[in-house]
Design a protein around this motif. Sequence first.
Motif, PDB file in Angstrom:
ATOM      1  N   PRO A   1      53.107  33.080  63.052  1.00 41.08           N
ATOM      2  CA  PRO A   1      51.825  32.787  62.718  1.00 41.08           C
ATOM      3  C   PRO A   1      51.897  32.065  61.307  1.00 41.08           C
ATOM      4  CG  PRO A   1      52.117  34.923  63.360  1.00 41.08           C
ATOM      5  CD  PRO A   1      53.353  34.583  63.112  1.00 41.08           C
ATOM      6  N   PRO A   2      50.829  31.079  61.314  1.00 37.82           N
ATOM      7  CA  PRO A   2      50.726  30.231  59.846  1.00 37.82           C
ATOM      8  C   PRO A   2      50.349  31.296  58.877  1.00 37.82           C
ATOM      9  CG  PRO A   2      48.910  29.955  61.178  1.00 37.82           C
ATOM     10  CD  PRO A   2      49.858  30.645  62.167  1.00 37.82           C
ATOM     11  N   LEU A   3      51.110  31.007  57.751  1.00 35.32           N
ATOM     12  CA  LEU A   3      50.926  31.508  56.477  1.00 35.32           C
ATOM     13  C   LEU A   3      49.585  30.917  55.927  1.00 35.32           C
ATOM     14  CD1 LEU A   3      54.188  31.353  54.907  1.00 35.32           C
ATOM     15  CD2 LEU A   3      53.118  33.314  55.380  1.00 35.32           C
ATOM     16  N   ALA A   4      48.705  32.097  55.179  1.00 36.73           N
ATOM     17  CA  ALA A   4      47.358  31.465  54.518  1.00 36.73           C
ATOM     18  C   ALA A   4      47.680  30.618  53.584  1.00 36.73           C
ATOM     19  CB  ALA A   4      46.755  32.737  54.257  1.00 36.73           C
ATOM     20  N   PRO A   5      47.060  29.520  53.573  1.00 41.38           N
ATOM     21  CA  PRO A   5      47.290  28.545  52.536  1.00 41.38           C
ATOM     22  C   PRO A   5      46.856  29.311  51.113  1.00 41.38           C
ATOM     23  CG  PRO A   5      45.247  27.755  53.853  1.00 41.38           C
ATOM     24  CD  PRO A   5      45.891  29.091  54.430  1.00 41.38           C
ATOM     25  N   LEU A   6      47.360  28.741  50.006  1.00 45.16           N
ATOM     26  CA  LEU A   6      47.361  29.148  48.566  1.00 45.16           C
ATOM     27  C   LEU A   6      45.918  28.337  48.140  1.00 45.16           C
ATOM     28  CD1 LEU A   6      50.520  28.977  46.901  1.00 45.16           C
ATOM     29  CD2 LEU A   6      49.284  31.040  47.412  1.00 45.16           C
ATOM     30  N   VAL A   7      44.807  29.398  47.923  1.00 44.48           N
ATOM     31  CA  VAL A   7      43.582  28.662  47.303  1.00 44.48           C
ATOM     32  C   VAL A   7      43.576  28.988  46.101  1.00 44.48           C
ATOM     33  CG1 VAL A   7      41.105  28.829  47.197  1.00 44.48           C
ATOM     34  CG2 VAL A   7      42.176  29.134  49.376  1.00 44.48           C
ATOM     35  N   LEU A   8      44.069  27.956  45.177  1.00 49.52           N
ATOM     36  CA  LEU A   8      44.270  28.181  43.804  1.00 49.52           C
ATOM     37  C   LEU A   8      43.497  27.116  42.836  1.00 49.52           C
ATOM     38  CD1 LEU A   8      48.105  28.010  44.099  1.00 49.52           C
ATOM     39  CD2 LEU A   8      46.613  29.868  43.420  1.00 49.52           C
ATOM     40  N   ASP A   9      42.515  27.674  42.018  1.00 50.57           N
ATOM     41  CA  ASP A   9      41.550  27.040  41.248  1.00 50.57           C
ATOM     42  C   ASP A   9      41.456  27.523  39.977  1.00 50.57           C
ATOM     43  OD1 ASP A   9      39.588  25.573  39.991  1.00 50.57           O
ATOM     44  OD2 ASP A   9      38.396  25.109  41.711  1.00 50.57           O
ATOM     45  N   VAL A  10      41.832  27.044  38.757  1.00 49.23           N
ATOM     46  CA  VAL A  10      41.962  27.378  37.367  1.00 49.23           C
ATOM     47  C   VAL A  10      40.363  27.954  37.087  1.00 49.23           C
ATOM     48  CG1 VAL A  10      41.862  25.603  36.239  1.00 49.23           C
ATOM     49  CG2 VAL A  10      43.190  27.548  35.156  1.00 49.23           C
ATOM     50  N   ARG A  11      39.444  27.394  37.456  1.00 48.89           N
ATOM     51  CA  ARG A  11      38.219  27.700  37.110  1.00 48.89           C
ATOM     52  C   ARG A  11      37.397  28.866  37.765  1.00 48.89           C
ATOM     53  NH1 ARG A  11      36.241  21.776  39.237  1.00 48.89           N
ATOM     54  NH2 ARG A  11      37.392  22.573  40.939  1.00 48.89           N
ATOM     55  N   ARG A  12      38.151  29.525  38.469  1.00 44.25           N
ATOM     56  CA  ARG A  12      37.691  30.546  39.333  1.00 44.25           C
ATOM     57  C   ARG A  12      38.341  31.943  39.002  1.00 44.25           C
ATOM     58  NH1 ARG A  12      38.574  29.595  44.771  1.00 44.25           N
ATOM     59  NH2 ARG A  12      37.734  31.445  45.254  1.00 44.25           N
ATOM     60  N   PRO A  13      37.539  33.113  38.721  1.00 42.93           N
ATOM     61  CA  PRO A  13      38.762  34.063  38.490  1.00 42.93           C
ATOM     62  C   PRO A  13      39.097  34.482  39.593  1.00 42.93           C
ATOM     63  CG  PRO A  13      36.194  34.693  38.520  1.00 42.93           C
ATOM     64  CD  PRO A  13      36.307  33.269  38.670  1.00 42.93           C
ATOM     65  N   ASP A  14      38.727  34.588  40.740  1.00 43.76           N
ATOM     66  CA  ASP A  14      39.673  34.886  41.993  1.00 43.76           C
ATOM     67  C   ASP A  14      40.490  34.131  42.602  1.00 43.76           C
ATOM     68  OD1 ASP A  14      37.503  33.425  42.589  1.00 43.76           O
ATOM     69  OD2 ASP A  14      37.173  34.266  44.629  1.00 43.76           O
TER      70      ASP A  14
ATOM     71  N   PHE B   1      51.701  37.137  40.310  1.00 41.80           N
ATOM     72  CA  PHE B   1      51.257  35.828  40.876  1.00 41.80           C
ATOM     73  C   PHE B   1      52.654  35.172  41.748  1.00 41.80           C
ATOM     74  CE2 PHE B   1      50.930  31.357  40.591  1.00 41.80           C
ATOM     75  CZ  PHE B   1      49.973  31.038  41.795  1.00 41.80           C
ATOM     76  N   LEU B   2      53.748  34.987  40.809  1.00 42.00           N
ATOM     77  CA  LEU B   2      54.815  34.351  41.648  1.00 42.00           C
ATOM     78  C   LEU B   2      55.532  35.044  42.473  1.00 42.00           C
ATOM     79  CD1 LEU B   2      56.091  32.641  37.978  1.00 42.00           C
ATOM     80  CD2 LEU B   2      54.868  31.369  39.974  1.00 42.00           C
ATOM     81  N   ARG B   3      55.582  36.430  42.389  1.00 44.18           N
ATOM     82  CA  ARG B   3      56.201  37.126  43.249  1.00 44.18           C
ATOM     83  C   ARG B   3      55.316  36.869  44.504  1.00 44.18           C
ATOM     84  NH1 ARG B   3      55.134  42.392  45.455  1.00 44.18           N
ATOM     85  NH2 ARG B   3      56.814  43.345  46.174  1.00 44.18           N
ATOM     86  N   GLY B   4      54.216  36.869  44.575  1.00 44.45           N
ATOM     87  CA  GLY B   4      53.319  36.892  45.794  1.00 44.45           C
ATOM     88  C   GLY B   4      53.554  35.431  46.424  1.00 44.45           C
ATOM     89  N   VAL B   5      53.561  34.421  45.545  1.00 42.03           N
ATOM     90  CA  VAL B   5      53.957  33.014  46.193  1.00 42.03           C
ATOM     91  C   VAL B   5      55.301  32.952  46.888  1.00 42.03           C
ATOM     92  CG1 VAL B   5      54.536  30.636  45.227  1.00 42.03           C
ATOM     93  CG2 VAL B   5      52.664  31.851  44.408  1.00 42.03           C
ATOM     94  N   SER B   6      56.268  33.770  46.158  1.00 42.39           N
ATOM     95  CA  SER B   6      57.738  33.789  47.016  1.00 42.39           C
ATOM     96  C   SER B   6      57.586  34.583  48.333  1.00 42.39           C
ATOM     97  CB  SER B   6      58.527  34.393  45.747  1.00 42.39           C
ATOM     98  OG  SER B   6      58.472  35.831  46.181  1.00 42.39           O
ATOM     99  N   LEU B   7      56.586  35.668  48.507  1.00 43.07           N
ATOM    100  CA  LEU B   7      56.616  36.095  49.722  1.00 43.07           C
ATOM    101  C   LEU B   7      55.576  35.877  50.815  1.00 43.07           C
ATOM    102  CD1 LEU B   7      57.020  40.013  47.756  1.00 43.07           C
ATOM    103  CD2 LEU B   7      58.660  38.619  49.153  1.00 43.07           C
ATOM    104  N   SER B   8      54.534  35.315  50.237  1.00 39.19           N
ATOM    105  CA  SER B   8      53.527  35.378  51.387  1.00 39.19           C
ATOM    106  C   SER B   8      52.818  33.930  51.252  1.00 39.19           C
ATOM    107  CB  SER B   8      52.482  36.628  51.157  1.00 39.19           C
ATOM    108  OG  SER B   8      53.089  37.802  51.627  1.00 39.19           O
ATOM    109  N   SER B   9      53.388  32.857  50.966  1.00 38.46           N
ATOM    110  CA  SER B   9      52.704  31.640  50.795  1.00 38.46           C
ATOM    111  C   SER B   9      53.506  30.691  51.603  1.00 38.46           C
ATOM    112  CB  SER B   9      52.712  31.330  49.230  1.00 38.46           C
ATOM    113  OG  SER B   9      53.905  30.634  48.907  1.00 38.46           O
ATOM    114  N   PRO B  10      52.803  29.556  51.769  1.00 39.98           N
ATOM    115  CA  PRO B  10      53.764  28.244  52.401  1.00 39.98           C
ATOM    116  C   PRO B  10      54.858  27.793  51.537  1.00 39.98           C
ATOM    117  CG  PRO B  10      51.311  28.203  52.652  1.00 39.98           C
ATOM    118  CD  PRO B  10      51.492  29.437  51.877  1.00 39.98           C
TER     119      PRO B  10
END
Length: 496
Positions: free
Chosen positions: A462-475, A382-391
């Motif tokens: 091009p804009p990076l896709a915003p992080l959609v993060l919700d601890v209540r959802r499995p995805d 997850f953190l690797r993904g944040v570093s590479l492809s998040s705002p």
Amino acid sequence: MKLALAEAIVPLVGRLHRDRGVTATVHGRSLVGKSVVGIVKAHRFARRVDDAELPLERTLSLLHLLCGLDLRPAVVDVARLGARGAGATLEERVRADLAPVLGLRGQRPCGQRDVVLYGFGRIGRLVARILLEHGDHPHGLRLRAVVVRHGGAGDLVKRASLLRRDSVHGKFPGTITVDEERETITANGVVVQVLRSDDPGAVDYAAHGIREALVVDSTGKWRDAAGLARHLRSPGAGRVLLTAPGKGTVKNVVHGLNEDVLEDRDRIASAASCTTNAISPVLKVLDDRFGVVHGHVETVHSFTNDQNLIDNFHSGDRRGRSAVLNMVITETGAARAVGKAVPQLAGKLTGNAIRVPTPDVSLAILHLQLSREVTGEEVNAFLRGVSLSSPLQDQVDYVDSPEVVSSDFVGTRTTGVVDGRATIADGRHLVVYVWYDNERGYSEQVVRVAEVMQGVRRPVLPPLAPLVLDVRRPDAAAPAGAPAGAPAVGVPVSGG
């Protein structure tokens, strides 16, 4: 062949940056000012995101195309540019990606905006380096003056020498000349006036043609609104940015998280502390994804120049003992300050600090109790993904190496680097290690906040896709619009 292509890319990158205010990047890594080998390495970095090197031929074609378009200043990521859109030509896809800034060259929202550095110590000189690296850029912040105390005969040459040579960060990347008669330092063609004052409200910036300047106060002497407002009494000063945690009503800004709290009417703001900038983005995404119940932040911090070289009186507890001979336990407000940038974490964190005998690069150890069980592999992916492809790619980086040590992070331009090999997960208990260059990485954040305050922050396209993060959802970690079960932030979880 690769070097030849890179040689052809270098002048196009420079032309776009200079003439259009367009900065070309590869997955957030700027190509401006890079050597030929640096260009090749940046394209190789793309393997971490796309599992393949970015072809230099493609970048060369894109840059030629960009040079022919009517563009407003922007940061353009050539690795993502034109990558989407079936059934269209490359030029059509590029035009679609750049639609927000296309055909607007004559509508530049600003030109150069003046900056003054009040104080020329560690952070002041590093902010100066960042602003001066690429010379007199026509679109963005321009360093106009530095304010220092009277230092006696020959002090101008000494101050210029400190800018030119740094024991930690090496030589200044460019040329520096000094005019003692006019009291100016010229760096990479930019003339910087050196002014003398002990009173922030007694400097006449307007007399030197400086207008509506952002005064970056790196002295730390004044931290509340009343004290910092003294700068605004000086003719030519328009706003004030403090490079330390602000007190009282002063807004503490961690770029990437809460810069939207700044309003046009705000004349005073703080860029918070180096530690707050390093840990807040990582804590924010971990809380959003996994839920942080409570935690403790232990900071292993390089010594600073408010400590003593040898034992001597100091008003602070323990700080009077030799900084170069001891580990020194001291207090830190960074954990509490996280709550100002990330309100949902207010009251959930404690913190402490240990000053150690190194001149730069610190380490934050995040001990967290989560709302659900996790594995180290899950957290690292997850953190690797944040570093590479998040705002947050300007703030969060990730490393997976068994050999890295603190000196490897000197000069890091992100504010925190997660050390994946050190991550520990045991049920709901998580320990994450975050390296940070408490000088350079923080100074980069100061400049980012300065750009927002002066209205010259450019869109990233091009804009990076915003992080959609919700601890209540499995995805929870899927990017906006991604199907359930997609990899964290839409990136592969293998490789390094």
